[in-house]
Design a protein around this motif. Sequence first.
Motif, PDB file in Angstrom:
ATOM      1  N   VAL A   1       0.847  -1.189   0.000  1.00 26.45           N
ATOM      2  CA  VAL A   1       0.000   0.000   0.000  1.00 26.45           C
ATOM      3  C   VAL A   1       0.883   1.240   0.000  1.00 26.45           C
ATOM      4  N   GLU A   2       0.732   2.052  -1.030  1.00 26.24           N
ATOM      5  CA  GLU A   2       1.506   3.286  -1.139  1.00 26.24           C
ATOM      6  C   GLU A   2       0.728   4.455  -0.552  1.00 26.24           C
ATOM      7  N   THR A   3       1.437   5.350   0.085  1.00 27.28           N
ATOM      8  CA  THR A   3       0.873   6.599   0.588  1.00 27.28           C
ATOM      9  C   THR A   3       1.881   7.710   0.384  1.00 27.28           C
TER      10      THR A   3
ATOM     11  N   ARG B   1       7.626  12.646   0.097  1.00 30.93           N
ATOM     12  CA  ARG B   1       8.136  11.361   0.550  1.00 30.93           C
ATOM     13  C   ARG B   1       7.024  10.337   0.441  1.00 30.93           C
ATOM     14  N   LEU B   2       7.244   9.353  -0.402  1.00 29.23           N
ATOM     15  CA  LEU B   2       6.295   8.270  -0.547  1.00 29.23           C
ATOM     16  C   LEU B   2       6.672   7.121   0.381  1.00 29.23           C
ATOM     17  N   SER B   3       5.645   6.438   0.866  1.00 32.43           N
ATOM     18  CA  SER B   3       5.852   5.250   1.684  1.00 32.43           C
ATOM     19  C   SER B   3       5.121   4.074   1.063  1.00 32.43           C
TER      20      SER B   3
ATOM     21  N   GLN C   1      -1.398  -0.333  -5.309  1.00 35.76           N
ATOM     22  CA  GLN C   1      -2.435   0.265  -6.151  1.00 35.76           C
ATOM     23  C   GLN C   1      -1.995   1.588  -6.743  1.00 35.76           C
ATOM     24  N   GLY C   2      -0.905   2.134  -6.246  1.00 37.06           N
ATOM     25  CA  GLY C   2      -0.359   3.374  -6.767  1.00 37.06           C
ATOM     26  C   GLY C   2      -0.826   4.594  -6.003  1.00 37.06           C
TER      27      GLY C   2
END
Length: 124
Positions: free
Chosen positions: A5-7, A19-21, A116-117
């Motif tokens: 899961v990206e956030t 900053r993506l996690s 899911q992007g």
Amino acid sequence: QVQLVETGGGLVQAGGSLRLSCAASGHTISTYAMAWFRQAPGKEREHVAGIDWGGRITAYTGSMKGRFTISRDNAKSTVYLQMNSLNPEDTAVYYCAARNSNVLLRTPSGYAYWGQGTQVTVSS
């Protein structure tokens, strides 16, 4: 099975940072090479950065080198992408991917697990 899961995506002005996690669940990621890809409208999905199991080996593609930094915290099952000096050409959906190997690949077909992007939009 690994679920990703990206956030952290959002709207930022040119020159800014995000900053993506990527949080993983279902299996420890300590034996998975991890990568970030991105896909802009009408374009193919492209490799952004990759990192090996232990976080000691990283790989970047093109203009991302020097501006983006990939890192991982296996204890937290999380991979990060620090993006600096963003420009409108960085606008895309950013995906996290995992492969059950320590070999870093730049091709999307080499990764079995995908998130899911998260949308990143950079305004000029």
